[in-house]
Each structure stands twice: as C-alpha cells, then as structure tokens.
Design a protein around this motif. Structure first.
Motif, PDB file in Angstrom:
ATOM      1  N   LEU A 526       0.855  -1.180   0.000  1.00 35.75           N
ATOM      2  CA  LEU A 526       0.000   0.000   0.000  1.00 35.75           C
ATOM      3  C   LEU A 526       0.889   1.227   0.000  1.00 35.75           C
ATOM      4  CD1 LEU A 526      -1.589   0.581   3.532  1.00 35.75           C
ATOM      5  CD2 LEU A 526       0.507  -0.689   3.128  1.00 35.75           C
ATOM      6  N   SER A 527       0.292   2.389  -0.109  1.00 34.19           N
ATOM      7  CA  SER A 527       1.088   3.606  -0.231  1.00 34.19           C
ATOM      8  C   SER A 527       1.504   4.136   1.135  1.00 34.19           C
ATOM      9  CB  SER A 527       0.304   4.683  -0.977  1.00 34.19           C
ATOM     10  OG  SER A 527      -0.721   5.208  -0.177  1.00 34.19           O
ATOM     11  N   LEU A 532       0.571   7.101   6.639  1.00 34.02           N
ATOM     12  CA  LEU A 532       0.713   8.361   7.375  1.00 34.02           C
ATOM     13  C   LEU A 532      -0.649   8.953   7.717  1.00 34.02           C
ATOM     14  CD1 LEU A 532       3.656  10.100   5.444  1.00 34.02           C
ATOM     15  CD2 LEU A 532       3.737   8.879   7.633  1.00 34.02           C
ATOM     16  N   ASP A 533      -1.603   8.830   6.805  1.00 35.12           N
ATOM     17  CA  ASP A 533      -2.922   9.418   7.042  1.00 35.12           C
ATOM     18  C   ASP A 533      -3.671   8.681   8.145  1.00 35.12           C
ATOM     19  OD1 ASP A 533      -4.867  11.379   6.351  1.00 35.12           O
ATOM     20  OD2 ASP A 533      -5.995   9.870   5.227  1.00 35.12           O
ATOM     21  N   GLN A 534      -3.338   7.395   8.361  1.00 34.72           N
ATOM     22  CA  GLN A 534      -4.037   6.600   9.363  1.00 34.72           C
ATOM     23  C   GLN A 534      -3.267   6.466  10.675  1.00 34.72           C
ATOM     24  OE1 GLN A 534      -4.717   2.876   7.354  1.00 34.72           O
ATOM     25  NE2 GLN A 534      -5.864   3.829   5.665  1.00 34.72           N
ATOM     26  N   MET A 535      -2.119   7.127  10.769  1.00 29.90           N
ATOM     27  CA  MET A 535      -1.282   6.973  11.964  1.00 29.90           C
ATOM     28  C   MET A 535      -1.759   7.797  13.149  1.00 29.90           C
ATOM     29  SD  MET A 535       2.691   6.720  10.657  1.00 29.90           S
ATOM     30  CE  MET A 535       3.314   6.962  12.319  1.00 29.90           C
ATOM     31  N   ALA A 587      -7.259   4.771  -3.046  1.00 25.45           N
ATOM     32  CA  ALA A 587      -6.744   4.952  -1.691  1.00 25.45           C
ATOM     33  C   ALA A 587      -5.563   5.930  -1.693  1.00 25.45           C
ATOM     34  CB  ALA A 587      -6.325   3.605  -1.104  1.00 25.45           C
ATOM     35  N   TRP A 588      -4.666   5.789  -2.673  1.00 21.29           N
ATOM     36  CA  TRP A 588      -3.540   6.729  -2.806  1.00 21.29           C
ATOM     37  C   TRP A 588      -4.070   8.146  -2.984  1.00 21.29           C
ATOM     38  CZ3 TRP A 588       1.988   5.962  -4.078  1.00 21.29           C
ATOM     39  CH2 TRP A 588       2.622   7.122  -4.504  1.00 21.29           C
ATOM     40  N   SER A 609      -7.470  15.200 -13.655  1.00 22.25           N
ATOM     41  CA  SER A 609      -6.813  14.705 -12.451  1.00 22.25           C
ATOM     42  C   SER A 609      -7.383  13.347 -12.113  1.00 22.25           C
ATOM     43  CB  SER A 609      -7.017  15.684 -11.278  1.00 22.25           C
ATOM     44  OG  SER A 609      -8.389  15.738 -10.906  1.00 22.25           O
ATOM     45  N   GLY A 610      -6.825  12.728 -11.077  1.00 16.68           N
ATOM     46  CA  GLY A 610      -7.309  11.412 -10.698  1.00 16.68           C
ATOM     47  C   GLY A 610      -7.147  10.415 -11.828  1.00 16.68           C
TER      48      GLY A 610
END
Length: 825
Positions: A526-527, A532-535, A587-588, A609-610
């Motif tokens: 995973l990225s 970091l976003d879930q820490m 998710a990224w 984008s995306g």
C-alpha cells in the motif's frame, strides 16, 4: 506478435475512422463532413463533385431530399442542425456539372426496371453508370411518376429553384444509355422480363400491386425471389399515414441495384455487404451554440452558404490525441498507430520505422481512460516492446541508460536492506518501507525523516517494527519490455522480503507500488500516504521545528517554519498533480488529498486529475528513449495546472520544476524544515547527483541506525562548468563516466594529442557504450572541453573494465564537479 485477427480487434476499438452520424444516416454514404468543409471554404464546385460522386440523380435529390442527416446532426441542440438540404440545393444551383462518367465497356447482363418512380430511377442511375444495359418500363411519360409523388420538382423557374433538375437528370439517364419503354405494368410484364433479363427491379412506389408487403422482405438486400428485387415502398407514420420519403425510396433503389449486381454475378447477397464499425464518438462539451443562418431569399446566397456550412462541427473523435503530446507528435491516431506497430513487427529485413513510435509512449494509460472504447496505446506499445526484445529488434540505445541506472540503484553502492534493530532478537518487522530509488535520489533527507517517524510511530502499535529497503523496484525493465530482467529483479526483491519475515510493504512511489503489486501481490503493498494518514498524526507539519498551532495562526495562512526557524510561505492554492501510475488507486489519491489539507494546503483539482491525469514524461522510459518528447510532456502538463503544483510523485515534481513550473512535493509540506521559500521552483538534482545522493543516503542510514561508517568518496580530478555537466547529462553522460574515461585514456594510452592546442582526445569503453573525452591536463587535474558517447562498441576504442581503472585512479563518485567548484572551459 499480433496476427491479423488481433490487429482488427484492436483497430475496431478506435472509432476515428468511423463515419460521423450524418454520413451514417445518409443512404448514399455522402461525405457530409467534407461537403461542408468545401462549402465553408467557398468552393461549391468541389462540393458538387462530392455530390455527383455519391448521389444518384444529384439534381433531383438536391431538390427533394428530406435530409435524414439533419435529424442526427450534433449541432441540433447547439443552435440547430446544419441546413444540409438548403446547402445541397445552393451548391447545385451555384455551379454546373463538374464531371462526366467514365466510358466503360458494356456489361453482358441486362437489367429491367418496372416503374419509373424514384427508387427505379435511382437504381437505373447506379447500374447504367457501371455500364449495365438498363431498360425502364413505365406508363405515361418517363418522369411522370416521380413528378406526381414529388410535385415540388415541377415548380422550377421561380426564385425557389430556377433550374429544372428533373429534366436535367432524365436527360443524363438517356445519355447513360438507359432505355425508357412505355407499356402496361402488370403481372404479364413481370413474368416476361424476369425470363428475358438477368435481373429485375420492381418499383413498389409505382406498382404496389406487383410486390409483396415490405415486412416480408429482407431490408438489407431487398431480394424477393429468383432474379427479382423490390424497392421504393412508401413510409408510414405511427398513426398509419403513408408518405413518400425521398431519401428512403432512393436509398432502397441503390441497395436493390447492389443486390442485382450480386445476383447477376452469382455471389453472396450478404457477404461483406456492410462494414461493422463502431459509432464515431465526438465530444461536444464546451462547444458554444451557434444559431442557424437562414437565407434571406428562398435559396442560400454564396456568403450565407459559407456561414451556414462553417457551423459544421467537422465531427471526429481524437479525444485521446487532443490530450496527449505523444499521440500528437506522430500525426495520427491509435487506429493508424496499431497498423504501424503491426507492420513494424512483421518486417523481417528492412527498416523498423515505427521503433520511435513504440518507444515514445509513456505507458501512462490516459488514452485508455479517455477513450469511450478504452483503446490502450500502453498495452499496444508494451507488447510491441516485449516482442522487439524477444526477437532482438530493440535498439540497445533506446533504454540502455535507464537499465544501467536501475542496476546502479539496486547495486552495492546504493542498495540497502535495513532491519528494525529495536525489535527483540528473532522478531520480524511488521512493515517494510520502500521509498523508491528516485525519492532517495531527490529527497534523501526527507526519506530519512519519514523512516524515523515510522519507526517511532509504529513502535507502540499492534503491528510494530519497520524495516527499510533502498533499491529500484525494477519498473524500468518492465517498461523496457524486458520481462525476464524484470522477473529476475523482482525475484531478488522477493528473497530480501522473505528474509525480513514477509512484512507488509509501504511504498512512497506509485510506480514502485504498481510493480510490487504485480510481481509480489502477497506483500499486500500500500502507499506510504495511506499509512501516514491513518497513523493518528496531528494536523499540520510534522517537523520537530514546526511552530505550534497558535504560532501558525499568528504567522498567517500558508506559512510553515523551515530548519532555520523562519516562515516558509506556501502558495495560496495548489493544483494537485496525480501520478499516472496511481490513476486508479483511489486509496492513494484520497490519502494524498487528506494529508495535503491536514498540512494546511488549499488544493484545487485541475481539469484532468485522478483517473484522467496526464504523465509528466517520466513514465515508460520516454525520458531516456526520447528526451525531447518527454520535455514536451512536462511542459504540456505544467500548462494544465493553473496554480503551483503539488505532487505525491517525486519525478512529477522534479520534471515539472525542470520545465519552469513551481511544483512542491507532499513531503515538503509535511517536513517544512527540510524546505525553503524556493523549494517549489528548485530544479531536481541532475543524473550524476541522483546517483551520488542515493549512495549518500545509504551511508547515512548505515551510520545512524547500524553504527557503520562507510568512507566518503573523494573529489574527482576532472574540472568542468555546471553548464557543461548539464549539457552532457542531457546526452546521458555522467560525471563518473567522464572521470573513468579520462582515467582510462591516461592509463591505457588510447588517446591522441592535438599539437595545435594541446587538447587530448581519449576513448573509453567500459561496457556497451563508448565514451569520448576532449580534455587538457592542468597540474594534477584535467580540464574537460567536451565529451560525447555512442551506445555501441566502437572498434579500437579500448575495452578495459572500468572497475580496474577506478580502483587505480581517483575518480569522482559523489555526483559533484571536480575540484573546488570547477573551471569554465
């Protein structure tokens, strides 16, 4: 290599060559798009040539055509359909006939037509122009039936239509040797001509009593029985009202004539009759409505016709081409490129002219995302590269430098597997941080900071322990079409991963993530951004010197503190730049946006984008195979971002900054003490420095986490300006190559001296590349005047192994210019 069947399957997914709606609606296959273009150019003569080429009875049809093309015109909801019928009539009135039918030897099969209605006359027109002897049986005068059905043909000589098109076309039929015979149209006549003629057409619009009902007929062939066809039925409204449709009746006449040709020739009536083509996709988003130009009089004047024809959208697809610099460069579209790639692979001896086309694709997948039929140039070009590699057709110069760089990033000088020494003996880490070779090359300080943060943040978690691996993921081999090399490289990574206890991998590079998920799916990669976003980290910058929340508010919006404790003002608004290899990684994409906002950035989405994001020019090794094209891609993408860019891919950031676009990396926001006010505009390190930075990061991590000191590289002896080094790196000549070439030339004696200026010309071949250096000795150092290389073995250029010379001579390996800042040459 694809076979013909596979080629046709691939081609069919590109609709650019499919006819536009107007042409599909026309029963005569009139090229309406080109007709409109000629009329808009003020060339009614050229436009009439098209009508004469496609239409039966062109004068009659111009006068009475009910224009089914207008019903499907894409301008219909954008100001009204283009007035095709009015323009046809204006064209026919503006100029006279533009050509004559070619004289052909008569066919031996005679055709009889019973009834001189519009369908019968249309069939007579088509068959007689192909030299079939045609006899039209009618009652009354030859043009009477058509005139009774379409009385407007009789109103000529007024302002509405000054020409008698019925008389003109009937005269042309006579010139085409069509015979008209007045006779009673009955069953006896039908039986007689069926026996005497090779083919018979009965015009249902004139003698409906002789034909079956239309529902009992094959709509495609209009074949009734034996050698008899029928055409020309009246149409009916949903309420049962019968009416005559000129386009439908004449169109049936043409289809019946085509069937009669097949009947007389004894071939299949249906085989290869209609080409199955996908509908032409035309994007009308953003097209402004333009009202129809109505004529001041009954018929369009010349200037009015030009203005009305100019409203035509000139429908085409080209959705992918409009957005892709690569597709634009080769002046075609995917369907054409598929043929060129197939032909290139089919060559046994000769020039492989499509090599550049194949190696110019970034393999980014944007075309597949934009295309309504999901045509993938990436799939096409990658399979072609693999085929070329397998057959030995791939030029070594195309990707060799990139593969050498991959080898260097994965070699002893730069690669590192760092276990988590904080874990108890025998315990395996739960995580493996894989930053990727390019982030390590460009943002070594931030990689070290991220790793320290992960070690600290994961220590007390339910899944403790974070190892680190410095290496290339092997994606260059994948992009180069070297499947076996990619597999070998991934096997080495797999073994290192297994030795660490099979931890879950977190990657900071979307290309690495793609490669790892493909070749190592069990690692559940995973990225980094998701982790970091879930820490549970606090909002705001993560650096230790970052101000407290209250201080951020006092310092103003968009300010962070750098390592000197001074505020770094960020752009007011960022345009997010998504990497092409993460276009489908939701998710990224979500984690990057979440972290950006939490770090205090205001972000806006660019037009693409995306999932539809564009490549920066790094993907697919375009930067190596076609650097100029890659630079154009970076410039093009930069222009699409209205604000300063914010990238989660370091190569997007560095390439866009190199094009002159201010672009920041997400880690610049998360660790602002590693940044400064000019970070967004700073160009990334050069190729030599990137290699040196990877090696420097490896030494630093060994020192900080393992307590191992590795010797620092010494300064080199070759002096040059930074401008020269930049120019040489554009040719994929690195500082270490120049140092080794000079040292090798001096040691081996493979050199010449120019007695006029004292310059020395030396050659050096450490591998499948020959370097040439022009230099001059200055004390213990050497001044470089020029250098170049050939990606081939040049006989007589020397062939000593570079390692021998590097071991015996002091050569620069720190990626910096030799001496104290270099010397201008």
């Amino acid at each position: 290599m694809m076979d013909q069947k596979r080629l046709h399957e691939i081609e069919a997914r590109c609709t650019q060559e499919s006819p536009p709606r107007c042409r599909e609606a026309c029963p005569f296959d009139l090229d309406v798009r080109t007709f409109m273009a000629r009329m808009a150019e003020g060339k009614p003569g050229e436009a009439r040539k098209l009508m004469e080429r496609h239409l039966p009875l062109p004068g009659i049809m111009a006068r009475i055509c009910d224009a089914p093309c207008e019903n499907v015109c894409l301008r219909r909801d954008l100001g009204g359909s283009v007035a095709m019928h009015g323009l046809e009539l204006a064209c026919m009135l503006a100029v006279g006939p533009q050509g004559r039918p070619l004289p052909l030897p008569p066919k031996r099969f005679s055709i009889a037509i019973i009834g001189a209605g519009l369908a019968g006359l249309a069939a007579a027109w088509d068959l007689s122009r192909k030299a079939y002897p045609v006899t039209v049986f009618h009652d009354g005068t030859p043009g009477q039936a058509v005139l009774e059905t379409y009385p407007q043909l009789g109103s000529h000589g007024d302002t509405a239509c000054p020409k008698d098109f019925l008389a003109e076309d009937m005269e042309l039929l006579t010139r085409q040797k069509v015979q008209f015979v007045e006779v009673a149209l009955d069953h006896a006549l039908l039986d007689k001509v069926a026996a005497e003629y090779a083919g018979v057409l009965v015009d249902a619009g004139v003698v409906s009593s002789l034909v079956p009902v239309q529902a009992d007929m094959d709509e495609e062939t209009l074949h009734w029985r034996d050698n008899i066809c029928c055409a020309g039925w009246c149409s009916q409204t949903p309420t049962g009202h019968a009416f005559a449709s000129s386009s439908r009746q004449a169109g049936q006449g043409r289809r019946a004539a085509q069937t009669l040709e097949r009947v007389t020739s004894g071939v299949s009536l249906t085989a290869a009759r209609n080409k199955e083509q996908g509908a032409l996709h035309t994007d009308v988003k953003g097209i402004a409505p333009v009202p129809r130009v109505d004529p001041a009089e009954a018929v369009y004047a010349a200037d009015e016709a030009v203005a009305e024809a100019a409203r035509c959208l000139q429908c085409q697809c080209m959705i992918c081409v409009r957005e892709c610099v690569y597709l634009q460069k080769y002046k075609g579209y995917p369907r054409v490129y598929a043929r060129q790639v197939h032909n290139n692979a089919s060559i046994v001896k000769g020039l492989h002219t499509a090599n550049a086309l194949i190696n110019g694709c970034a393999l980014c997948g944007q075309c597949e995302e934009l295309c309504p039929e999901n045509f993938s140039m990436a799939e096409l070009c990658l399979s072609a590269r693999e085929d070329m590699v397998e057959k030995g057709y791939m030029p070594p110069s195309a990707h060799e430098f990139a593969l050498e760089d991959m080898e260097n990033a994965s070699g002893a000088e730069c690669a590192l597997v760092l276990p988590d020494t904080s874990l108890p003996s025998g315990a395996n880490p739960s995580w493996l941080f894989f930053p990727g070779c390019q982030l390590a090359a460009s943002r070594g300080e931030q990689v070290a900071r991220v790793y320290a943060l992960l070690r600290e943040g994961m220590a007390a978690s339910a899944a403790p322990g974070v190892a680190l691996m410095l290496s290339c993921c092997g994606i260059p081999a994948r992009w180069a079409g070297r499947a076996s090399l990619f597999a070998e490289h991934m096997e080495k990574l797999r073994q290192a991963w297994v030795d660490l206890g099979k931890p879950r991998i977190m990657a900071a590079c979307s290309s690495c993530l793609t490669a790892l998920r493909e070749a190592l799916p069990e690692a559940e990669a995973l990225s980094l951004w998701e982790v970091l976003d879930q820490m549970g980290l606090p909002d705001g910058p993560l650096a230790s010197l970052a101000p407290a929340a209250g201080e951020i508010e006092k310092s103003g919006s968009g300010q962070h503190m750098n390592g000197q404790g001074t505020a770094v003002r960020l752009p007011e608004v960022f345009s997010i730049q998504d990497p092409c290899t993460a276009r489908h990684d939701s998710a990224w994409l979500a984690a990057v946006r979440s972290l950006s906002r939490r770090a205090g950035a205001r972000i806006e989405e660019p037009r693409l984008s995306g999932a539809s994001t564009a490549c920066c020019g790094y993907g697919g090794l375009v930067w190596c195979a076609q650097p100029e094209l890659a630079d154009e891609m970076a410039v093009h993408r930069s222009a699409e971002l209205p604000h300063a860019g914010l990238a989660s891919c370091i190569m997007c950031r560095d390439r866009m900054a190199a094009s002159g676009k201010e672009c920041w990396h997400l880690l610049d926001l998360l660790f602002p003490d590693c940044a400064n006010a000019g970070t967004g505009a700073e160009k990334g390190p050069g190729l030599s420095a990137r290699r040196a930075n990877r090696a420097a990061l490896r030494r630093r991590l060994q020192r900080e986490w393992l307590g191992q000191d590795a010797p620092e590289p010494g300064k080199g002896r070759v002096l040059m300006s930074q401008e020269m080094l930049t120019r040489l790196e554009e040719k994929h000549i690195l500082l270490e190559d120049i140092e080794a070439a000079v040292a090798g030339a001096e040691a081996s004696g493979h050199r010449f001296e120019n007695l006029e200026n004292g310059h020395i010309l030396g050659s050096w071949r450490p591998r499948q590349v020959t370097f040439w250096v022009e230099y001059q000795q200055q004390g213990e150092n050497f001044i470089l005047h020029d250098a170049w290389c050939h990606r081939m073995v040049v006989p007589g250029s020397g062939g000593h192994e570079a390692v021998d010379v590097i071991n015996s001579h002091q050569c620069c390996t720190d990626g910096q210019r030799g001496g104290q800042g270099g010397v201008q040459s």
